[in-house]
Design an enzyme around this catalytic site. Structure first.
Site, mmCIF file in Angstrom:
data_model
loop_
_atom_site.group_PDB
_atom_site.id
_atom_site.type_symbol
_atom_site.label_atom_id
_atom_site.label_comp_id
_atom_site.label_asym_id
_atom_site.label_seq_id
_atom_site.Cartn_x
_atom_site.Cartn_y
_atom_site.Cartn_z
ATOM 1 N N GLY A 90 52.657 36.053 39.108
ATOM 2 C CA GLY A 90 54.008 35.836 39.641
ATOM 3 C C GLY A 90 54.721 37.149 39.924
ATOM 4 N N GLY A 91 54.175 38.263 39.430
ATOM 5 C CA GLY A 91 54.708 39.581 39.769
ATOM 6 C C GLY A 91 56.144 39.807 39.340
ATOM 7 N N THR A 92 56.795 40.709 40.049
ATOM 8 C CA THR A 92 58.153 41.134 39.693
ATOM 9 C C THR A 92 59.143 39.980 39.783
ATOM 10 O OG1 THR A 92 57.644 43.284 40.667
ATOM 11 C CG2 THR A 92 59.967 42.808 40.256
ATOM 12 N N HIS A 140 82.862 19.103 56.584
ATOM 13 C CA HIS A 140 84.073 19.486 55.853
ATOM 14 C C HIS A 140 84.056 18.821 54.477
ATOM 15 C CE1 HIS A 140 88.242 20.360 54.915
ATOM 16 N NE2 HIS A 140 88.350 19.097 54.517
HETATM 17 C C1 LIG Z 1 65.991 42.954 38.821
HETATM 18 C C2 LIG Z 1 65.457 42.496 40.161
HETATM 19 C C3 LIG Z 1 66.009 41.398 40.768
HETATM 20 C C4 LIG Z 1 65.532 40.966 42.006
HETATM 21 N N1 LIG Z 1 66.114 39.894 42.593
HETATM 22 C C5 LIG Z 1 65.674 39.489 43.806
HETATM 23 C C6 LIG Z 1 66.251 38.358 44.432
HETATM 24 O O1 LIG Z 1 67.178 37.728 43.915
HETATM 25 N N2 LIG Z 1 65.769 37.966 45.635
HETATM 26 C C7 LIG Z 1 64.746 38.643 46.249
HETATM 27 O O2 LIG Z 1 64.344 38.255 47.345
HETATM 28 N N3 LIG Z 1 64.170 39.705 45.667
HETATM 29 C C8 LIG Z 1 64.606 40.144 44.463
HETATM 30 N N4 LIG Z 1 64.011 41.216 43.872
HETATM 31 C C9 LIG Z 1 62.907 41.894 44.570
HETATM 32 C C10 LIG Z 1 61.610 41.096 44.394
HETATM 33 O O3 LIG Z 1 61.340 40.897 43.032
HETATM 34 C C11 LIG Z 1 60.467 41.837 45.045
HETATM 35 O O4 LIG Z 1 60.824 42.172 46.368
HETATM 36 C C12 LIG Z 1 59.214 40.991 45.077
HETATM 37 O O5 LIG Z 1 58.809 40.640 43.784
HETATM 38 C C13 LIG Z 1 58.094 41.740 45.782
HETATM 39 O O6 LIG Z 1 56.954 40.963 45.746
HETATM 40 P P1 LIG Z 1 55.523 41.584 45.953
HETATM 41 O O7 LIG Z 1 54.629 40.435 46.176
HETATM 42 O O8 LIG Z 1 55.549 42.643 46.954
HETATM 43 O O9 LIG Z 1 55.177 42.332 44.574
HETATM 44 P P2 LIG Z 1 55.356 41.960 43.056
HETATM 45 O O10 LIG Z 1 56.126 40.722 42.869
HETATM 46 O O11 LIG Z 1 55.865 43.192 42.396
HETATM 47 O O12 LIG Z 1 53.869 41.666 42.549
HETATM 48 C C14 LIG Z 1 52.895 42.665 42.515
HETATM 49 C C15 LIG Z 1 51.798 42.269 41.535
HETATM 50 O O13 LIG Z 1 50.705 43.163 41.661
HETATM 51 C C16 LIG Z 1 50.188 43.472 40.374
HETATM 52 N N5 LIG Z 1 49.500 44.765 40.489
HETATM 53 C C17 LIG Z 1 50.025 45.970 40.813
HETATM 54 N N6 LIG Z 1 49.071 46.909 40.890
HETATM 55 C C18 LIG Z 1 47.910 46.292 40.576
HETATM 56 C C19 LIG Z 1 46.563 46.734 40.470
HETATM 57 N N7 LIG Z 1 46.223 47.992 40.761
HETATM 58 N N8 LIG Z 1 45.623 45.845 40.114
HETATM 59 C C20 LIG Z 1 45.939 44.551 39.849
HETATM 60 N N9 LIG Z 1 47.200 44.077 39.952
HETATM 61 C C21 LIG Z 1 48.157 44.930 40.316
HETATM 62 C C22 LIG Z 1 51.438 43.522 39.506
HETATM 63 O O14 LIG Z 1 51.114 43.345 38.144
HETATM 64 C C23 LIG Z 1 52.241 42.355 40.073
HETATM 65 O O15 LIG Z 1 51.941 41.154 39.428
HETATM 66 C C24 LIG Z 1 64.455 41.655 42.631
HETATM 67 C C25 LIG Z 1 63.877 42.759 42.003
HETATM 68 C C26 LIG Z 1 64.363 43.174 40.777
HETATM 69 C C27 LIG Z 1 63.717 44.362 40.109
#
Ligand SMILES: Cc1cc2nc3c(=O)[nH]c(=O)nc-3n(C[C@H](O)[C@H](O)[C@H](O)COP(=O)(O)OP(=O)(O)OC[C@H]3O[C@@H](n4cnc5c(N)ncnc54)[C@H](O)[C@@H]3O)c2cc1C
Length: 458
Positions: free
Chosen positions: A38-40, A440
């Site tokens: 699920g990442g960030t 409305h």
């Molecule tokens: C506090 C905060 C609040 C946010 N709120 C919002 C919001 O309300 N709305 C919105 O649209 N965005 C929001 N964001 C931004 C959003 O979280 C990111 O833009 C989004 O998660 C990016 O998704 P992604 O798929 O690029 O990467 P990510 O979600 O970061 O996922 C990347 C994944 O890759 C994995 N990974 C990395 N390197 C490796 C490797 N070498 N080998 C194996 N796995 C690896 C990581 O563990 C991670 O699980 C927020 C960010 C933060 C920090």
């Protein structure tokens, strides 16, 4: 060496759905994730912060209960352990759901660990060497640690460690007055902490228009947040009560002492430990992977999606990257990143919903413009709900009559902005939106009214 049709690195916002499309098309996929599925967004970004924002909103509304004729006996108290438990429960469920879906996906092999390229089509994860003609990088980013005097001499928090707090900081100093910092600042103020926001730029959230920055500053100050902008020389030093933050503003105290400090000063891509050199994948000077309009890197057979390509910084841009890559690879389409209309929201309360470019950016184009603006205090829905802070604004190209951008800072601004986004995406003139018959009472109903009052920009 195990061979697959595709390797996906990172279970962020693009990877898992892409795995679904690729396996659905009959491909075998190796899916690599090093930490949380699920990442960030799911684990340390959108989901937990918006869950906490909801708790903070409940506390805020409870304090205002008497305004609505509702009487609560005694002061409003916030149980931070329960607030955290609620966020944790929602995060855990989402995370587990994504992991389960991937593990149950036919044709998908989940491998946990750090992925590192050993060649253009070879990726190592621990003892395993994987090979595939297609590799999709979805590795996201992390909070950057600024090069600030004293930063390594004090304990500091980031978006990840903030979520581990289950006690209220006495005084939270947030360094960074942009999207991430402001959401944490307001929620912790509403939870009951003293909060100071320290921002280097002369104004908060400096990429927005000045009036948007000013209105947001007023909203935060009204709630008792100390906002210190123009902090030219931010420094950190240990203090017996926590951390002393040097501000050096033109006015106000030159330092502030907090029990906790959150550093929210930007993010950097997770590309430094990916072995990109071994694959020959090019990055820019900040580490973002260079991609073309279809998200392909300079190496044939390797794509980069999401935050790591620097073409978006949101969950929806990462997801849209997936849609573009899947449509082009599997559906014979030729979708391009440059065709999408940017939209995003800042989830303070009231939220800021944004579409397209700002008025300042529109003025820089030199095009003749029309601008419309309305205060939220003229929106009947806002008056009825007792939430009248903010304004809405829209900028139109006077010649093409197409909408260039909009900002809705006000209740439901994050939802109401979608009417504008849809019209911009459809590529039609603003009159099409002006002539709709909105419901409305809603915030959206003022958009056609605003559009009927457009004025030329001098
Ligand atoms: C506090 C905060 C609040 C946010 N709120 C919002 C919001 O309300 N709305 C919105 O649209 N965005 C929001 N964001 C931004 C959003 O979280 C990111 O833009 C989004 O998660 C990016 O998704 P992604 O798929 O690029 O990467 P990510 O979600 O970061 O996922 C990347 C994944 O890759 C994995 N990974 C990395 N390197 C490796 C490797 N070498 N080998 C194996 N796995 C690896 C990581 O563990 C991670 O699980 C927020 C960010 C933060 C920090």
């Amino acid at each position: 060496m195990r061979e697959f049709d595709a390797i996906i690195i990172g279970a962020g916002q693009a990877g898992p759905t892409l795995a679904g499309r690729l396996t659905g098309a009959g491909m075998t996929v190796a899916f690599v994730e090093r930490k949380f599925f699920g990442g960030t967004c799911v684990n340390t970004g959108c989901t937990p912060t918006k869950t906490l924002v909801a708790s903070a909103y409940a506390a805020h509304l409870a304090r205002r209960a008497a305004d609505f004729g509702v009487l609560l006996d005694g002061p409003v108290r916030v149980d931070m352990k329960r607030v955290k438990a609620r966020a944790d429960a929602i995060v855990t469920e989402w995370r587990a759901g994504i992991e389960r879906r991937l593990r149950e996906m036919k044709g998908c092999t989940v491998i946990e660990g750090q992925a590192r390229f050993e060649g253009p089509q070879r990726v190592r994860v621990g003892d395993e060497l994987l090979a595939a003609p297609r590799v999709f990088i979805n590795v996201g980013g992390r909070a950057s640690v600024p090069d600030m005097p004293g930063v390594h001499e004090v304990p500091f928090l980031n978006n990840r460690s903030m979520l581990e707090l289950d006690q209220l900081p006495e005084h939270l100093i947030v360094v960074g007055g942009s999207y991430v910092g402001l959401e944490f600042a307001q929620m912790y103020r509403r939870f009951g902490a003293e909060v100071t926001v320290v921002e280097k730029s002369p104004r908060l959230i400096a990429r927005e228009d000045e009036e948007t920055s000013a209105a947001i500053r007023e909203i935060l100050i009204d709630e008792g947040i100390d906002v210190r902008t123009g902090a030219e020389c931010i420094s950190l030093a240990p203090h017996e009560q926590g951390v002393q933050v040097g501000i050096n503003c033109e006015d106000g105290e030159p330092t502030s002492v907090g029990s906790h400090v959150l550093l929210a000063v930007g993010r950097r891509p997770n590309t430094d430990d990916l072995g990109l050199d071994a694959a020959g994948v090019e990055t820019d000077e900040r580490g973002y992977i260079k991609v073309d309009d279809g998200l392909a890197t300079n190496v044939p057979g390797i794509w980069a999606l999401g935050d790591c390509n620097g073409r978006g910084a949101f969950t929806h841009t990462a997801y849209n990257d997936f849609e573009i890559v899947a449509a082009n690879l599997l559906d014979g389409e030729s979708r391009r990143v440059s065709e999408r209309v940017l939209g995003y929201a800042l989830y303070i309360d009231p939220p800021l919903g944004r579409a397209g470019i700002t008025e300042r950016e529109a003025r820089l184009t030199g095009r003749p413009l029309l601008v419309g603006k309305r205060a939220m205090s003229s929106v009947s829905r806002a008056i009825e709900k007792g939430e009248t802070k903010g304004f809405m604004k829209i900028v139109v190209d006077a010649e093409t009559r197409k909408i260039l951008g909009a900002a809705i800072l006000g209740m439901s601004g994050d939802e109401a902005i979608h009417g504008v986004l849809d019209i911009m995406h459809a590529g039609v003139t603003y009159e099409v939106l002006q002539q709709t018959m909105p419901i409305h009472p809603t915030v959206s109903e003022l958009i056609p009214t605003m559009l009927s009052e457009m004025r030329p920009v001098e």
